[in-house]
Write a protein that holds these residues in place. Structure first.
Motif, mmCIF file in Angstrom:
data_model
loop_
_atom_site.group_PDB
_atom_site.id
_atom_site.type_symbol
_atom_site.label_atom_id
_atom_site.label_comp_id
_atom_site.label_asym_id
_atom_site.label_seq_id
_atom_site.Cartn_x
_atom_site.Cartn_y
_atom_site.Cartn_z
ATOM 1 N N GLY A 204 0.808 -1.217 0.000
ATOM 2 C CA GLY A 204 0.000 0.000 0.000
ATOM 3 C C GLY A 204 0.839 1.264 0.000
ATOM 4 N N LYS A 205 1.952 1.214 0.720
ATOM 5 C CA LYS A 205 2.848 2.378 0.769
ATOM 6 C C LYS A 205 3.388 2.704 -0.627
ATOM 7 C CE LYS A 205 7.219 4.004 2.762
ATOM 8 N NZ LYS A 205 8.335 3.693 3.694
ATOM 9 N N HIS A 206 3.864 1.676 -1.331
ATOM 10 C CA HIS A 206 4.420 1.899 -2.675
ATOM 11 C C HIS A 206 3.333 2.337 -3.659
ATOM 12 C CE1 HIS A 206 8.477 0.751 -1.762
ATOM 13 N NE2 HIS A 206 8.132 -0.447 -1.336
ATOM 14 N N ILE A 207 2.152 1.732 -3.558
ATOM 15 C CA ILE A 207 1.035 2.129 -4.418
ATOM 16 C C ILE A 207 0.658 3.588 -4.150
ATOM 17 C CG2 ILE A 207 -1.461 1.825 -4.775
ATOM 18 C CD1 ILE A 207 0.143 -0.169 -6.313
ATOM 19 N N GLY A 208 0.604 3.943 -2.866
ATOM 20 C CA GLY A 208 0.242 5.307 -2.482
ATOM 21 C C GLY A 208 1.234 6.339 -2.975
ATOM 22 N N ALA A 288 7.588 6.801 -10.271
ATOM 23 C CA ALA A 288 6.295 6.173 -9.968
ATOM 24 C C ALA A 288 6.313 4.699 -10.366
ATOM 25 C CB ALA A 288 5.175 6.910 -10.700
ATOM 26 N N GLU A 289 6.892 4.411 -11.535
ATOM 27 C CA GLU A 289 6.954 3.023 -12.017
ATOM 28 C C GLU A 289 7.807 2.156 -11.091
ATOM 29 O OE1 GLU A 289 7.428 0.514 -16.128
ATOM 30 O OE2 GLU A 289 8.036 2.615 -16.106
ATOM 31 N N GLU A 290 8.861 2.744 -10.565
ATOM 32 C CA GLU A 290 9.711 2.015 -9.615
ATOM 33 C C GLU A 290 8.898 1.564 -8.400
ATOM 34 O OE1 GLU A 290 13.392 3.176 -6.654
ATOM 35 O OE2 GLU A 290 13.338 4.141 -8.614
ATOM 36 N N HIS A 291 8.064 2.461 -7.889
ATOM 37 C CA HIS A 291 7.232 2.112 -6.727
ATOM 38 C C HIS A 291 6.147 1.105 -7.097
ATOM 39 C CE1 HIS A 291 8.927 4.671 -3.627
ATOM 40 N NE2 HIS A 291 9.046 5.625 -4.518
ATOM 41 N N GLN A 293 6.380 -1.216 -9.413
ATOM 42 C CA GLN A 293 7.035 -2.526 -9.572
ATOM 43 C C GLN A 293 7.378 -3.141 -8.221
ATOM 44 O OE1 GLN A 293 7.091 -4.252 -12.324
ATOM 45 N NE2 GLN A 293 6.094 -2.491 -13.305
ATOM 46 N N LEU A 294 7.795 -2.317 -7.269
ATOM 47 C CA LEU A 294 8.062 -2.824 -5.914
ATOM 48 C C LEU A 294 6.779 -3.377 -5.294
ATOM 49 C CD1 LEU A 294 10.414 0.016 -4.588
ATOM 50 C CD2 LEU A 294 11.054 -2.391 -4.916
ATOM 51 N N ALA A 295 5.664 -2.676 -5.512
ATOM 52 C CA ALA A 295 4.371 -3.125 -4.985
ATOM 53 C C ALA A 295 3.952 -4.441 -5.630
ATOM 54 C CB ALA A 295 3.306 -2.052 -5.232
ATOM 55 N N ILE A 296 4.081 -4.519 -6.943
ATOM 56 C CA ILE A 296 3.675 -5.727 -7.672
ATOM 57 C C ILE A 296 4.490 -6.936 -7.234
ATOM 58 C CG2 ILE A 296 3.734 -6.814 -9.966
ATOM 59 C CD1 ILE A 296 2.769 -4.139 -11.123
ATOM 60 N N GLN A 297 5.782 -6.753 -7.022
ATOM 61 C CA GLN A 297 6.633 -7.864 -6.587
ATOM 62 C C GLN A 297 6.174 -8.432 -5.245
ATOM 63 O OE1 GLN A 297 8.157 -8.734 -9.687
ATOM 64 N NE2 GLN A 297 9.224 -9.771 -8.024
ATOM 65 N N ILE A 298 5.758 -7.563 -4.350
ATOM 66 C CA ILE A 298 5.270 -8.020 -3.038
ATOM 67 C C ILE A 298 4.060 -8.926 -3.216
ATOM 68 C CG2 ILE A 298 4.143 -7.256 -0.895
ATOM 69 C CD1 ILE A 298 5.921 -4.692 -1.114
ATOM 70 N N ILE A 299 3.122 -8.508 -4.078
ATOM 71 C CA ILE A 299 1.903 -9.283 -4.309
ATOM 72 C C ILE A 299 2.212 -10.588 -5.041
ATOM 73 C CG2 ILE A 299 -0.321 -9.284 -5.532
ATOM 74 C CD1 ILE A 299 -0.287 -7.587 -3.007
ATOM 75 N N LYS A 300 3.050 -10.506 -6.063
ATOM 76 C CA LYS A 300 3.389 -11.707 -6.838
ATOM 77 C C LYS A 300 4.072 -12.755 -5.978
ATOM 78 C CE LYS A 300 3.875 -10.327 -11.697
ATOM 79 N NZ LYS A 300 4.851 -10.087 -12.791
#
Length: 323
Positions: A204-208, A288-291, A293-300
Motif C-alpha cells: 500500500g505504501k508503494h502504491i500510495g 512512480a513506475e519504480e514504486h 514494480q516494488l508493490a507488484i513484486q510483493i503481491i506476486k
C-alpha cells in the motif's frame, strides 16, 4: 490502458453498495452540515482505495469473500480521504474539486472546516464500532499523519532546496499512509499473519507513493477539464513536486519563478512549459513506475490467484493514468 469498468466488474456490487452507504453514513442533523458533506460525495471518484481493499480482502480470506467488516473499512477509508480533500481545498484555496465547486466556495471556509471535521469524527465513530483495537490504532494514525503532513508541506512551500527524499516523505504523509494503513487493516480483519500484514502495508505504501507522483505529474500535463481542478495548482500553492524537482536539475530558470512564488498565471504557464521541455516528467514517471514494480513484486511473491491479477492490473492502471 486498462478499462476501469472491466477491471472493477467483479466488485461492482460492492462499489455500488459503498456509494449508497456513504450517503447514509454522513447523515448530519444540521441541514447545512449535511448539505456540505453530501456535496463532497456528489461527484463519484474512481474509488481506487476501496477497490484495493476489496481485492485484498478477496486474496486474504479462505473463501475469497469480502465480509461486512471489510466493506465498512472501505467506507471508512473513503470518508477519511474525502475529509482530507475538503481540508486540502481550504488550505490551498482551491475553487474546484472533481469538476465541482469546493465546499468552502459554496458555503464558507468555516463550514468547510467543520464539514471536514465532521467527516473525520464520523469515520472515527464507525471505526470504533468495528471493535478491533489493532485496526482502530492503525487507521487512527492516518489522521495524525495527515495533520503532520500538512504542517510539513506548509513549512517547505516555495522552497527550491527540497530534495526527492523530502518529497517522498511528504507524499507518504499526504497520500500513501492512508492506502498503506488500509491495506494492513484489511489483512488484520482477514486474520492474516503479522508478516502478511507488514507485506500488505508495504504494498500500500508503494502504491500510495506512485499514486501521488502520478497525480503531481497530471497537475503539470493535464488541463482543468481532465483534472476537475485548475492545472498548475501545485505550483500556485508552492508545492514543489517530483516533475519540478527533476526539472530544476536541468533548467535553472525555474528558480526565478519559485523565488517570485509564481506571481501570475502567466508565470505558471511559462513554468509548466519549461518543465515539459525537460526530462522532469519522464523522471517522475520512472520514479512512480519504480514504486509500482516494488508493490507488484510483493503481491506476486506472496499470493497467486485471479484476484492477485486484478490487484496488479489496478496497480498498472494507476501508473498509466498519465498516458
Amino acid at each position: 490502458m486498462t478499462n476501469l469498468t472491466n477491471l472493477f466488474s467483479s466488485i461492482e456490487i460492492e462499489i455500488s453498495e459503498l456509494n449508497t452507504n456513504l450517503t447514509k453514513m454522513v447523515n448530519a442533523k444540521h441541514p447545512i452540515l449535511y448539505s456540505a458533506a453530501e456535496h463532497l460525495l456528489k461527484k463519484k471518484g474512481k474509488k481506487i482505495r476501496p477497490s484495493i481493499i476489496f481485492f485484498i480482502a478477496k486474496i486474504t480470506t479462505i473463501n475469497k469473500a469480502i465480509n461486512s467488516n471489510h466493506a465498512r473499512l472501505a467506507e471508512i477509508t473513503e470518508i477519511i480521504h474525502t475529509a482530507s480533500l475538503v481540508h486540502d481545498d481550504v488550505i490551498d484555496d482551491c475553487d474546484k474539486r472533481r469538476g465541482l465547486d469546493t465546499v468552502h466556495n459554496i458555503f464558507s471556509t468555516k463550514i468547510a472546516v467543520l464539514a471536514g471535521d465532521f467527516l473525520f469524527a464520523q469515520s472515527s465513530w464507525y471505526l470504533a464500532n468495528l471493535n478491533n483495537l489493532d485496526v482502530v490504532k492503525i487507521i487512527s494514525k492516518v489522521i495524525i499523519d495527515f495533520a503532520e503532513g500538512e504542517v510539513r508541506q506548509g513549512l517547505i512551500s516555495f522552497d527550491p532546496t527540497i530534495t526527492i527524499e523530502d518529497y517522498i516523505e511528504k507524499s507518504f504523509y499526504k497520500t500513501a499512509t492512508l492506502i498503506a494503513c488500509s491495506c494492513k487493516a484489511t489483512a488484520i480483519l482477514s486474520k492474516c499473519s503479522q508478516e502478511t500484514q507488514n507485506d500488505l502495508y508495504l504494498y500500500g505504501k508503494h502504491i500510495g507513493l506512485a499514486f501521488q507522483i502520478i497525480d503531481d505529474i497530471l497537475d503539470i500535463t493535464s488541463n482543468t477539464n481532465t483534472l476537475g481542478k485548475p492545472a498548475g495548482s501545485d505550483l500556485k500553492n508552492g508545492n514543489l513536486t517530483a516533475p519540478i524537482i527533476f526539472a530544476l536539475e536541468e533548467n535553472k530558470e525555474l528558480y526565478q519563478f519559485i523565488n517570485n512564488e509564481f506571481y501570475s498565471e502567466k508565470d505558471i504557464s511559462k513554468a509548466i512549459n519549461i518543465i515539459k521541455n525537460t526530462k522532469g516528467i519522464l523522471k517522475a514517471k520512472d520514479l512512480a513506475e519504480e514504486h509500482i514494480q516494488l508493490a507488484i513484486q510483493i503481491i506476486k511473491n506472496k499470493f497467486a490467484c485471479e484476484n492477485t491479477k486484478l490487484l496488479i492490473l489496478t496497480s498498472n492502471y494507476i501508473l498509466n493514468r498519465v498516458n
